[in-house]
Design an enzyme around this catalytic site. Structure first.
Site, PDB file in Angstrom:
ATOM      1  N   LYS A   9      52.900  68.308   6.697  1.00 54.99           N
ATOM      2  CA  LYS A   9      51.741  68.364   5.793  1.00 54.99           C
ATOM      3  C   LYS A   9      51.335  66.954   5.356  1.00 54.99           C
ATOM      4  O   LYS A   9      52.197  66.094   5.169  1.00 54.99           O
ATOM      5  CB  LYS A   9      52.178  69.218   4.582  1.00 54.99           C
ATOM      6  CG  LYS A   9      51.192  69.261   3.446  1.00 54.99           C
ATOM      7  CD  LYS A   9      50.042  70.207   3.732  1.00 54.99           C
ATOM      8  CE  LYS A   9      48.941  70.078   2.691  1.00 54.99           C
ATOM      9  NZ  LYS A   9      47.592  70.156   3.285  1.00 54.99           N
ATOM     10  N   GLY A  10      50.045  66.742   5.182  1.00 50.36           N
ATOM     11  CA  GLY A  10      49.550  65.429   4.780  1.00 50.36           C
ATOM     12  C   GLY A  10      50.189  64.936   3.485  1.00 50.36           C
ATOM     13  O   GLY A  10      50.299  65.690   2.517  1.00 50.36           O
ATOM     14  N   ILE A  17      42.646  74.010   0.915  1.00 41.49           N
ATOM     15  CA  ILE A  17      43.900  73.674   0.235  1.00 41.49           C
ATOM     16  C   ILE A  17      43.692  72.414  -0.607  1.00 41.49           C
ATOM     17  O   ILE A  17      44.284  72.241  -1.650  1.00 41.49           O
ATOM     18  CB  ILE A  17      45.040  73.433   1.269  1.00 41.49           C
ATOM     19  CG1 ILE A  17      45.200  74.622   2.223  1.00 41.49           C
ATOM     20  CG2 ILE A  17      46.353  73.088   0.568  1.00 41.49           C
ATOM     21  CD1 ILE A  17      45.670  75.900   1.607  1.00 41.49           C
ATOM     22  N   ASN A  56      45.012  60.915   8.744  1.00 39.11           N
ATOM     23  CA  ASN A  56      43.927  61.892   8.619  1.00 39.11           C
ATOM     24  C   ASN A  56      42.715  61.189   8.014  1.00 39.11           C
ATOM     25  O   ASN A  56      42.712  60.869   6.824  1.00 39.11           O
ATOM     26  CB  ASN A  56      44.417  63.054   7.728  1.00 39.11           C
ATOM     27  CG  ASN A  56      43.327  64.066   7.470  1.00 39.11           C
ATOM     28  OD1 ASN A  56      42.214  63.944   7.991  1.00 39.11           O
ATOM     29  ND2 ASN A  56      43.643  65.057   6.664  1.00 39.11           N
ATOM     30  N   CYS A  75      39.444  62.820   4.899  1.00 42.10           N
ATOM     31  CA  CYS A  75      39.432  63.085   3.446  1.00 42.10           C
ATOM     32  C   CYS A  75      38.337  62.250   2.795  1.00 42.10           C
ATOM     33  O   CYS A  75      37.986  61.194   3.289  1.00 42.10           O
ATOM     34  CB  CYS A  75      40.723  62.723   2.756  1.00 42.10           C
ATOM     35  SG  CYS A  75      42.071  62.336   3.756  1.00 42.10           S
ATOM     36  N   ILE A  98      41.018  68.338  17.174  1.00 44.31           N
ATOM     37  CA  ILE A  98      40.139  68.120  16.042  1.00 44.31           C
ATOM     38  C   ILE A  98      40.768  68.640  14.749  1.00 44.31           C
ATOM     39  O   ILE A  98      41.637  69.514  14.785  1.00 44.31           O
ATOM     40  CB  ILE A  98      38.757  68.840  16.246  1.00 44.31           C
ATOM     41  CG1 ILE A  98      38.928  70.340  16.425  1.00 44.31           C
ATOM     42  CG2 ILE A  98      37.974  68.226  17.317  1.00 44.31           C
ATOM     43  CD1 ILE A  98      37.597  71.119  16.474  1.00 44.31           C
ATOM     44  N   GLY A 130      41.387  77.843  13.951  1.00 43.43           N
ATOM     45  CA  GLY A 130      41.727  79.030  14.738  1.00 43.43           C
ATOM     46  C   GLY A 130      40.870  79.171  15.990  1.00 43.43           C
ATOM     47  O   GLY A 130      40.105  78.269  16.345  1.00 43.43           O
ATOM     48  N   THR A 185      46.916  77.078  13.258  1.00 40.31           N
ATOM     49  CA  THR A 185      46.667  78.388  12.653  1.00 40.31           C
ATOM     50  C   THR A 185      47.487  79.513  13.299  1.00 40.31           C
ATOM     51  O   THR A 185      47.882  80.459  12.616  1.00 40.31           O
ATOM     52  CB  THR A 185      45.152  78.693  12.728  1.00 40.31           C
ATOM     53  OG1 THR A 185      44.480  77.683  11.967  1.00 40.31           O
ATOM     54  CG2 THR A 185      44.796  80.045  12.153  1.00 40.31           C
TER      55      THR A 185
HETATM   56  C1  LIG Z   1      46.097  75.634   5.708  1.00 39.01           C
HETATM   57  C2  LIG Z   1      45.781  74.385   6.469  1.00 39.01           C
HETATM   58  C3  LIG Z   1      46.162  73.148   5.967  1.00 39.01           C
HETATM   59  C4  LIG Z   1      45.870  71.970   6.676  1.00 39.01           C
HETATM   60  N1  LIG Z   1      46.285  70.755   6.184  1.00 39.01           N
HETATM   61  C5  LIG Z   1      46.049  69.623   6.912  1.00 39.01           C
HETATM   62  C6  LIG Z   1      46.523  68.348   6.458  1.00 39.01           C
HETATM   63  O1  LIG Z   1      47.196  68.216   5.418  1.00 39.01           O
HETATM   64  N2  LIG Z   1      46.220  67.252   7.213  1.00 39.01           N
HETATM   65  C7  LIG Z   1      45.506  67.352   8.387  1.00 39.01           C
HETATM   66  O2  LIG Z   1      45.259  66.330   9.039  1.00 39.01           O
HETATM   67  N3  LIG Z   1      45.083  68.541   8.852  1.00 39.01           N
HETATM   68  C8  LIG Z   1      45.333  69.669   8.139  1.00 39.01           C
HETATM   69  N4  LIG Z   1      44.901  70.884   8.613  1.00 39.01           N
HETATM   70  C9  LIG Z   1      44.171  70.941   9.906  1.00 39.01           C
HETATM   71  C10 LIG Z   1      45.100  71.332  11.063  1.00 39.01           C
HETATM   72  O3  LIG Z   1      46.148  70.424  11.210  1.00 39.01           O
HETATM   73  C11 LIG Z   1      44.313  71.451  12.378  1.00 39.01           C
HETATM   74  O4  LIG Z   1      43.672  70.218  12.638  1.00 39.01           O
HETATM   75  C12 LIG Z   1      43.238  72.535  12.357  1.00 39.01           C
HETATM   76  O5  LIG Z   1      43.671  73.666  11.642  1.00 39.01           O
HETATM   77  C13 LIG Z   1      42.801  72.955  13.776  1.00 39.01           C
HETATM   78  O6  LIG Z   1      43.877  73.466  14.518  1.00 39.01           O
HETATM   79  P1  LIG Z   1      44.191  75.049  14.599  1.00 39.01           P
HETATM   80  O7  LIG Z   1      42.908  75.737  14.925  1.00 39.01           O
HETATM   81  O8  LIG Z   1      45.245  75.177  15.665  1.00 39.01           O
HETATM   82  O9  LIG Z   1      44.709  75.439  13.248  1.00 39.01           O
HETATM   83  C14 LIG Z   1      45.173  72.058   7.905  1.00 39.01           C
HETATM   84  C15 LIG Z   1      44.801  73.317   8.419  1.00 39.01           C
HETATM   85  C16 LIG Z   1      45.101  74.465   7.718  1.00 39.01           C
HETATM   86  C17 LIG Z   1      44.692  75.798   8.310  1.00 39.01           C
END
Ligand SMILES: Cc1cc2nc3c(=O)[nH]c(=O)nc-3n(C[C@H](O)[C@H](O)[C@H](O)COP(=O)(O)O)c2cc1C
Length: 317
Positions: free
Chosen positions: A57-58, A83, A139, A142, A203, A229, A278
């Site tokens: 997590k970031g 979040i 990241n 932000c 992405i 997702g 996801t």
């Molecule tokens: C609940 C949640 C929290 C996330 N927190 C971060 C984060 O802290 N830092 C970051 O770079 N991406 C964060 N992401 C983005 C994911 O790392 C990822 O880039 C994005 O969900 C696309 O991938 P996916 O479709 O496989 O989930 C978060 C995504 C979700 C769903």
């Protein structure tokens, strides 16, 4: 707990990937930041060191509470989350989360958050000295508070300026995570490459919102959120391919990977490695499942992960 025993074959294919500057992985499958916490929950289901790497997590300089609830809503083929920047902060991460991660033997990539260049630099400088942290994933989607809400990932000079500063404070592998919410993702990728990034990942989520028609209020406490997702996979694939064609540094692909076949699509489009996000919410074993099916395919085809990267065939017949 799934067994660790590996199927032995006479010609095992090479799954390893070298993303440069110390980020050498036994296989190309990682977790996506924010969807795997700090690795603790998942370690009850499988040996997380089997994955190429765990992206946590970031982390920001100080602990953050994040946005008001509700923070997650299901959408057709995906989810929206707001979040916010919730996390334990770098000191608690280092003292309470890293010992566990080190003990698992997992390769750790720390996702770095900041609301100013100074904050990003503080976190990277601190993590630079931490054993067991193999790479920093920056990241850049932000909000940049000091720039009046402009986002680092949206403008080439801001993205490049940040990476130049971070390059000076850390020798660890710098992976820069790109936002799809910009007009020219390939241009941003080139800018961070020139500024000293070792790799790019993409992405991050795509900005979206849901409205409750009865109350006429936004469903999410943070009003808008990030879509992730299966719904975003075709967009992610297109962007990964576009960036692959524009930079020389390795590309890490993610966005809607639910199955091994999706990971293969990303490798063929040009990703040297992938992240599973996801999918983990519906199946905690998803990253391992993706890895196993990817390796079965490579084994069957007798092709290494590296050979598959960017092998997209654009010929018409
Ligand atoms: C609940 C949640 C929290 C996330 N927190 C971060 C984060 O802290 N830092 C970051 O770079 N991406 C964060 N992401 C983005 C994911 O790392 C990822 O880039 C994005 O969900 C696309 O991938 P996916 O479709 O496989 O989930 C978060 C995504 C979700 C769903």
């Amino acid at each position: 707990m799934i067994s660790n025993s590996k199927h032995q074959t006479s010609n095992p294919v090479d799954l390893s990937v070298d993303l440069g500057r110390g980020l050498h992985l036994p296989n190309p499958v990682m977790t996506a930041s924010g969807t795997f916490g700090y690795g603790e929950e998942a370690s009850g289901y499988f040996d997380i060191s089997r994955l190429g790497a765990v992206v946590v997590k970031g982390i920001s300089a100080e602990p953050r509470q994040g946005n008001p609830p509700p923070r997650v809503v299901e959408t057709p083929s995906g989810m929206l989350n707001s979040i916010g920047l919730q996390n334990v902060g770098m000191e608690i991460f280092i003292s309470e989360k890293m010992p566990f991660l080190r003990a698992t033997g997992a390769r750790v990539v720390v996702n770095v958050l900041g609301s100013s260049v100074e904050e990003y630099a503080r976190v990277c400088e601190r993590l630079d000295k931490v054993d067991g942290v193999l790479a920093l994933e920056v990241n850049i989607s932000c909000p940049n508070v000091k720039e009046g809400g402009v986002q680092f990932g949206m403008k080439k000079p801001l993205a490049a300026g940040l990476v130049k500063v971070l390059r000076d404070v850390t020798d660890k592998h710098l992976m820069v995570k790109l936002s799809p919410n910009c007009g020219d993702i390939a241009g941003i990728a080139r800018a961070v490459e020139e500024a000293g990034a070792d790799s790019v990942s993409l992405i991050n989520t795509i900005t979206g919102m849901e409205i409750d028609v009865r109350t006429r209020r936004p469903v999410l406490g943070g009003v808008m959120g990030g879509l992730s997702g299966p719904a975003i996979r075709p967009v992610a694939l297109r962007m990964v391919h576009e960036v692959f064609r524009s930079v020389k540094i390795p590309v890490v692909g993610l966005g809607g990977i639910m199955e091994g076949e999706h990971a293969l699509q990303f490798l063929i489009a040009g990703a040297s490695a992938v992240q599973v996000g996801t999918a983990t919410f519906t199946d905690p074993l998803a990253p391992l499942r993706v890895l196993e099916s990817l390796s079965e395919y490579l084994q069957k085809e007798q092709i290494s992960a590296r050979e598959l990267v960017g092998s997209l065939c654009l010929c018409r017949n």
